[in-house]
Design a protein around this motif. Structure first.
Motif, PDB file in Angstrom:
ATOM      1  N   MET A  80      14.236  -4.916  -5.697  1.00  0.00           N
ATOM      2  CA  MET A  80      12.892  -5.252  -5.178  1.00  0.00           C
ATOM      3  C   MET A  80      11.854  -4.768  -6.013  1.00  0.00           C
ATOM      4  O   MET A  80      10.852  -5.150  -6.320  1.00  0.00           O
ATOM      5  CB  MET A  80      12.719  -4.859  -3.780  1.00  0.00           C
ATOM      6  CG  MET A  80      13.655  -5.946  -2.778  1.00  0.00           C
ATOM      7  SD  MET A  80      13.460  -7.624  -2.982  1.00  0.00           S
ATOM      8  CE  MET A  80      15.036  -8.342  -2.844  1.00  0.00           C
ATOM      9  N   GLU A  81      12.058  -3.329  -6.431  1.00  0.00           N
ATOM     10  CA  GLU A  81      11.228  -2.701  -7.318  1.00  0.00           C
ATOM     11  C   GLU A  81      11.046  -3.413  -8.571  1.00  0.00           C
ATOM     12  O   GLU A  81       9.953  -3.244  -9.229  1.00  0.00           O
ATOM     13  CB  GLU A  81      11.609  -1.306  -7.440  1.00  0.00           C
ATOM     14  CG  GLU A  81      11.297  -0.352  -6.163  1.00  0.00           C
ATOM     15  CD  GLU A  81      11.996   1.084  -6.391  1.00  0.00           C
ATOM     16  OE1 GLU A  81      12.383   1.436  -7.437  1.00  0.00           O
ATOM     17  OE2 GLU A  81      11.709   1.722  -5.543  1.00  0.00           O
ATOM     18  N   ASN A  82      12.004  -3.845  -9.017  1.00  0.00           N
ATOM     19  CA  ASN A  82      12.117  -4.606 -10.584  1.00  0.00           C
ATOM     20  C   ASN A  82      11.495  -6.053 -10.304  1.00  0.00           C
ATOM     21  O   ASN A  82      10.823  -6.318 -10.990  1.00  0.00           O
ATOM     22  CB  ASN A  82      13.261  -4.593 -11.058  1.00  0.00           C
ATOM     23  CG  ASN A  82      14.039  -3.205 -11.466  1.00  0.00           C
ATOM     24  OD1 ASN A  82      13.152  -2.561 -11.639  1.00  0.00           O
ATOM     25  ND2 ASN A  82      15.185  -3.034 -11.355  1.00  0.00           N
ATOM     26  N   LEU A  83      11.643  -6.682  -9.020  1.00  0.00           N
ATOM     27  CA  LEU A  83      11.198  -7.964  -8.793  1.00  0.00           C
ATOM     28  C   LEU A  83       9.792  -8.176  -8.552  1.00  0.00           C
ATOM     29  O   LEU A  83       9.145  -9.123  -9.114  1.00  0.00           O
ATOM     30  CB  LEU A  83      12.320  -8.687  -7.719  1.00  0.00           C
ATOM     31  CG  LEU A  83      11.934 -10.278  -7.570  1.00  0.00           C
ATOM     32  CD1 LEU A  83      11.985 -11.164  -8.766  1.00  0.00           C
ATOM     33  CD2 LEU A  83      13.077 -10.516  -6.476  1.00  0.00           C
ATOM     34  N   LEU A  84       9.297  -7.437  -7.346  1.00  0.00           N
ATOM     35  CA  LEU A  84       8.089  -7.682  -6.922  1.00  0.00           C
ATOM     36  C   LEU A  84       6.877  -7.526  -7.525  1.00  0.00           C
ATOM     37  O   LEU A  84       6.023  -8.256  -7.482  1.00  0.00           O
ATOM     38  CB  LEU A  84       8.144  -7.117  -5.293  1.00  0.00           C
ATOM     39  CG  LEU A  84       9.256  -7.445  -4.357  1.00  0.00           C
ATOM     40  CD1 LEU A  84       8.981  -6.624  -2.991  1.00  0.00           C
ATOM     41  CD2 LEU A  84       8.952  -8.789  -4.047  1.00  0.00           C
ATOM     42  N   PRO A  85       6.848  -6.384  -8.591  1.00  0.00           N
ATOM     43  CA  PRO A  85       5.768  -6.234  -9.162  1.00  0.00           C
ATOM     44  C   PRO A  85       5.680  -7.506 -10.394  1.00  0.00           C
ATOM     45  O   PRO A  85       4.594  -7.634 -11.018  1.00  0.00           O
ATOM     46  CB  PRO A  85       6.260  -4.663 -10.160  1.00  0.00           C
ATOM     47  CG  PRO A  85       7.080  -4.114  -9.142  1.00  0.00           C
ATOM     48  CD  PRO A  85       7.791  -5.218  -8.678  1.00  0.00           C
ATOM     49  N   THR A  86       6.491  -8.225 -10.592  1.00  0.00           N
ATOM     50  CA  THR A  86       6.463  -9.214 -11.654  1.00  0.00           C
ATOM     51  C   THR A  86       5.840 -10.494 -10.890  1.00  0.00           C
ATOM     52  O   THR A  86       5.646 -11.470 -11.378  1.00  0.00           O
ATOM     53  CB  THR A  86       7.622  -9.681 -12.037  1.00  0.00           C
ATOM     54  OG1 THR A  86       8.523 -10.406 -11.068  1.00  0.00           O
ATOM     55  CG2 THR A  86       8.488  -8.369 -12.796  1.00  0.00           C
ATOM     56  N   LYS A  87       5.736 -10.588  -9.463  1.00  0.00           N
ATOM     57  CA  LYS A  87       5.091 -11.552  -8.813  1.00  0.00           C
ATOM     58  C   LYS A  87       3.705 -11.277  -8.498  1.00  0.00           C
ATOM     59  O   LYS A  87       3.377 -10.178  -8.465  1.00  0.00           O
ATOM     60  CB  LYS A  87       5.650 -11.867  -7.420  1.00  0.00           C
ATOM     61  CG  LYS A  87       7.315 -12.081  -7.671  1.00  0.00           C
ATOM     62  CD  LYS A  87       7.885 -13.177  -8.588  1.00  0.00           C
ATOM     63  CE  LYS A  87       9.257 -13.430  -8.826  1.00  0.00           C
ATOM     64  NZ  LYS A  87       9.549 -14.598  -9.542  1.00  0.00           N
ATOM     65  N   ILE A 102      -2.259  -6.148  -6.682  1.00  0.00           N
ATOM     66  CA  ILE A 102      -1.351  -5.623  -7.958  1.00  0.00           C
ATOM     67  C   ILE A 102      -0.083  -4.732  -7.151  1.00  0.00           C
ATOM     68  O   ILE A 102      -0.502  -3.869  -6.605  1.00  0.00           O
ATOM     69  CB  ILE A 102      -2.232  -4.747  -8.899  1.00  0.00           C
ATOM     70  CG1 ILE A 102      -3.198  -5.688  -9.437  1.00  0.00           C
ATOM     71  CG2 ILE A 102      -1.356  -4.135  -9.914  1.00  0.00           C
ATOM     72  CD1 ILE A 102      -4.352  -4.897 -10.437  1.00  0.00           C
ATOM     73  N   VAL A 103       1.079  -5.199  -7.456  1.00  0.00           N
ATOM     74  CA  VAL A 103       2.390  -4.435  -6.827  1.00  0.00           C
ATOM     75  C   VAL A 103       2.745  -3.401  -7.826  1.00  0.00           C
ATOM     76  O   VAL A 103       3.095  -3.921  -8.756  1.00  0.00           O
ATOM     77  CB  VAL A 103       3.224  -5.259  -6.173  1.00  0.00           C
ATOM     78  CG1 VAL A 103       4.390  -4.614  -5.768  1.00  0.00           C
ATOM     79  CG2 VAL A 103       2.375  -5.983  -5.393  1.00  0.00           C
ATOM     80  N   LYS A 104       3.094  -2.194  -7.280  1.00  0.00           N
ATOM     81  CA  LYS A 104       3.627  -0.942  -8.275  1.00  0.00           C
ATOM     82  C   LYS A 104       5.089  -0.779  -7.481  1.00  0.00           C
ATOM     83  O   LYS A 104       5.116  -1.013  -6.466  1.00  0.00           O
ATOM     84  CB  LYS A 104       2.893   0.333  -8.258  1.00  0.00           C
ATOM     85  CG  LYS A 104       1.417  -0.034  -8.629  1.00  0.00           C
ATOM     86  CD  LYS A 104       0.782   1.520  -8.662  1.00  0.00           C
ATOM     87  CE  LYS A 104      -0.630   1.406  -8.953  1.00  0.00           C
ATOM     88  NZ  LYS A 104      -1.411   2.602  -9.051  1.00  0.00           N
ATOM     89  N   PRO A 105       5.954  -0.435  -8.597  1.00  0.00           N
ATOM     90  CA  PRO A 105       7.433  -0.409  -7.901  1.00  0.00           C
ATOM     91  C   PRO A 105       7.316   0.745  -6.724  1.00  0.00           C
ATOM     92  O   PRO A 105       8.096   0.558  -5.741  1.00  0.00           O
ATOM     93  CB  PRO A 105       8.189   0.308  -9.148  1.00  0.00           C
ATOM     94  CG  PRO A 105       7.083  -0.267 -10.265  1.00  0.00           C
ATOM     95  CD  PRO A 105       5.784  -0.369 -10.165  1.00  0.00           C
ATOM     96  N   GLU A 106       6.557   1.858  -6.569  1.00  0.00           N
ATOM     97  CA  GLU A 106       6.476   2.741  -5.661  1.00  0.00           C
ATOM     98  C   GLU A 106       5.961   2.153  -4.506  1.00  0.00           C
ATOM     99  O   GLU A 106       6.078   2.611  -3.192  1.00  0.00           O
ATOM    100  CB  GLU A 106       5.807   4.012  -6.042  1.00  0.00           C
ATOM    101  CG  GLU A 106       4.312   3.853  -6.386  1.00  0.00           C
ATOM    102  CD  GLU A 106       4.158   3.671  -7.969  1.00  0.00           C
ATOM    103  OE1 GLU A 106       3.072   3.762  -8.440  1.00  0.00           O
ATOM    104  OE2 GLU A 106       5.061   3.201  -8.723  1.00  0.00           O
ATOM    105  N   ASP A 107       5.027   1.129  -4.378  1.00  0.00           N
ATOM    106  CA  ASP A 107       4.671   0.338  -3.396  1.00  0.00           C
ATOM    107  C   ASP A 107       5.735  -0.299  -2.570  1.00  0.00           C
ATOM    108  O   ASP A 107       5.459  -0.689  -1.303  1.00  0.00           O
ATOM    109  CB  ASP A 107       3.743  -0.731  -3.555  1.00  0.00           C
ATOM    110  CG  ASP A 107       2.339   0.089  -4.138  1.00  0.00           C
ATOM    111  OD1 ASP A 107       1.948   1.341  -3.662  1.00  0.00           O
ATOM    112  OD2 ASP A 107       1.789  -0.453  -4.963  1.00  0.00           O
ATOM    113  N   VAL A 108       6.973  -0.629  -2.906  1.00  0.00           N
ATOM    114  CA  VAL A 108       8.012  -1.266  -2.428  1.00  0.00           C
ATOM    115  C   VAL A 108       8.811  -0.610  -1.232  1.00  0.00           C
ATOM    116  O   VAL A 108       9.104   0.418  -1.603  1.00  0.00           O
ATOM    117  CB  VAL A 108       8.914  -1.989  -3.369  1.00  0.00           C
ATOM    118  CG1 VAL A 108       9.882  -2.766  -2.856  1.00  0.00           C
ATOM    119  CG2 VAL A 108       7.776  -2.821  -4.460  1.00  0.00           C
ATOM    120  N   THR A 109       9.096  -1.177  -0.091  1.00  0.00           N
ATOM    121  CA  THR A 109       9.837  -0.331   0.750  1.00  0.00           C
ATOM    122  C   THR A 109      10.866  -1.459   1.115  1.00  0.00           C
ATOM    123  O   THR A 109      10.559  -2.765   1.598  1.00  0.00           O
ATOM    124  CB  THR A 109       9.009   0.013   2.044  1.00  0.00           C
ATOM    125  OG1 THR A 109       8.504  -0.857   2.561  1.00  0.00           O
ATOM    126  CG2 THR A 109       7.946   1.073   1.413  1.00  0.00           C
TER     127      THR A 109
END
Length: 418
Positions: A80-87, A102-109
Motif C-alpha cells: 500500500m505504501e508503494n501503491l497509494l502515493p501513485t494515485k 498528496i499521499v506520502k508513504p508514511e501516511d498509509v496505515t
C-alpha cells in the motif's frame, strides 16, 4: 502457499500424534474472508475496510482491485505504501472546492480488522463457528464453544453429561483436600505445633502438584497464625514484666516517701512544742506544715501510681489468659465445623462417584478413578490440501482452522493403543 519444508513439518506432526502438536506459522498470510482496513493519516474519510474476495483481491475506491491474498501484514503495508502515493485522491472542502491530496508513504496505515472465523466440532457443548482472536489457543476456542461435553454433542445419547459430573467430582475433591488440610492445621494450632503432616488422603484423584499447593498454602497459614499468636503473647508478657518492674520501683519510692512523711511529722511536732513555749516564731510552723503537706501529696501520688500499675499488670495477665482461652474456643468451633464440612463433602463425593459408574453395562460413563482425556486435532489447509494435525490444548490456532474434539477416558485410550 507453504513451501516444502512446511509440508514436511506437517507430515511429522501427523506421525507424532498428540505429543507433537500443531505449531502456528510465525507470520500469518492473508486469505479470502479476512477483512483489512486501509487508511491515510489525518484523512478519516479515506479510511476503508475491504473483504478479501475469493480471487484474493480487495476493492479500494479511487484505486480499484488490488491483490493482497498471501501477503503478511508487513507486506500489505509495503504494497500500500508503494501503491497509494501513485494515485490521485481528491477531497471536497466545506466551501465546495475540490482539493487534491498528496499521499506520502508514511501516511498509509494498514491493519487486519477481522480474521476468518474458526470452527469447533465434536465433543463440545456448542459446536460451530467461533470468532478468531490473535494468539488464540485450542483451549480458548474450546472454552468459547462451551467446554468439553461427551453426551450433549451426541444427539443419540442422553443423560447427565460425564464431563459435568467429572468437573463436579474434581471440584468436590478439591474442596475435600482443602478442608482435610485445614483440619490438620487446626489440630496443629491447638497443639502449639508449627508443622503438620501434609500426606493427602488415600485415593485422592487430583494431581500431586495441586494437592501439594493446597497443603503448602495451609502450612504457610499455620506458620503465620502461630507467629502472630506468639507475637501477641510476647507483647502482653513483656508488658506485664515491664509493669512488674515499674511496681518494684514505685514500692521503693513509696517507702522512701513514707519515711519522708514521718520525718516531716516529727519535725512539725517539734516545731509546735517550741512555738507553744514561745521559743519559735509562727513562720517556722507554717513552713513545717507546708513541708508535711508536700511530702504527703508525693506519697499519695506514688500510692495512686502503684495502684494503677498493679491494676495494669492484672489487666495484661487477664488479656493473656483471655487470648489463650478465646483462641482455644475459636479453634475448637472451627474444628467442629470443618469436620461437619468434611463429612458432607465425603457424602457428596460418594454420590457423584456413584453417578459416574457405568450404567447398564454401557462404558460411555467413566468409572471412579478413571481420568477423562480429550483428543484434539486441527484441520488446516496447507497449500491446496487439508491436513489433520493432532495438537495439545495450548497450541495456537489460525484463521480458518477446524478444531476436532474427541473425549474419552484414559483406560479406553490405553487399551486402544495396546
Amino acid at each position: 502457499m507453504l513451501t516444502r519444508p512446511w509440508a514436511l513439518a506437517a507430515s511429522v506432526l501427523l506421525i507424532g500424534g498428540l505429543g507433537c502438536g500443531a505449531r502456528a506459522e510465525t507470520t500469518y498470510r492473508l486469505s479470502p474472508g479476512d477483512i483489512v482496513e486501509i487508511g491515510l493519516a489525518g484523512m478519516t474519510e479515506q479510511r476503508h475496510r475491504a473483504v478479501i474476495q475469493l480471487d484474493g483481491t480487495i476493492a479500494l475506491p479511487s484505486v480499484g482491485s488490488v491483490a493482497v491474498a498471501g501477503l503478511t501484514s508487513a507486506e500489505l503495508q509495503t504494497r500500500m505504501e508503494n501503491l497509494l502515493p501513485t494515485k490521485v485522491f481528491r477531497r471536497r472542502t466545506p466551501d465546495g472546492r475540490e482539493q487534491i491530496l498528496i499521499v506520502k508513504p508514511e501516511d498509509v496505515t494498514t491493519s487486519v480488522a477481522e480474521y476468518r472465523p474458526i470452527y469447533v466440532t465434536g465433543d463440545v457443548l456448542t459446536p460451530g463457528q467461533q470468532t478468531y482472536r490473535p494468539l488464540m489457543t485450542i483451549r480458548q476456542a474450546v472454552t468459547t464453544a462451551g467446554g468439553y461435553s461427551l453426551l450433549r454433542s451426541r444427539a443419540t445419547q442422553a443423560g447427565t453429561d460425564p464431563a459435568d459430573l467429572r468437573r463436579d467430582h474434581d471440584l468436590l475433591w478439591t474442596d475435600y483436600i482443602r478442608e482435610y488440610f485445614r483440619v490438620l492445621r487446626t489440630h496443629a494450632e491447638l497443639a502449639g505445633q508449627d508443622t503438620f503432616d501434609q500426606t493427602p488422603p488415600r485415593n485422592a484423584p487430583l494431581p500431586e502438584t495441586l494437592i501439594a499447593a493446597i497443603g503448602q498454602a495451609e502450612a504457610e497459614a499455620l506458620r503465620v497464625a502461630q507467629a502472630d499468636y506468639r507475637l501477641e503473647q510476647s507483647f502482653l508478657d513483656r508488658a506485664a514484666k515491664e509493669t512488674d518492674e515499674q511496681i518494684v520501683v514505685l514500692q521503693l519510692r513509696e517507702q522512701e516517701e513514707e519515711r519522708g512523711v514521718q520525718a516531716d511529722m516529727h519535725e512539725l511536732d517539734r516545731v509546735n512544742r517550741l512555738f507553744g513555749s514561745g521559743n519559735l516564731v509562727s513562720p517556722r510552723v507554717t513552713e513545717s506544715r507546708r513541708s508535711l503537706l508536700l511530702s504527703s501529696s508525693r506519697r499519695l501520688e506514688t500510692t495512686v501510681q502503684l495502684m494503677r500499675a498493679r491494676r495494669q499488670v492484672d489487666e495484661y495477665r487477664r488479656q493473656l489468659e483471655r487470648l489463650t482461652n478465646q483462641r482455644q474456643v475459636t479453634l475448637q468451633l472451627l474444628l467442629r465445623d470443618l469436620n461437619v464440612r468434611l463429612a458432607d463433602l465425603g457424602v457428596r463425593i460418594q454420590a457423584v462417584s456413584e453417578k459416574l459408574r457405568p450404567l447398564g453395562g454401557v462404558s460411555t460413563i467413566p468409572a471412579v478413578g478413571a481420568r477423562l482425556r480429550s483428543e484434539v486435532a486441527i484441520m488446516r489447509k496447507i497449500g491446496e490440501q487439508w491436513q489433520r494435525l493432532p495438537s495439545p490444548e495450548d497450541a495456537e490456532v489460525q484463521p480458518g482452522d477446524v478444531i476436532e474434539v474427541a473425549f474419552r477416558d484414559e483406560a479406553t485410550a490405553a487399551s486402544a493403543v495396546h
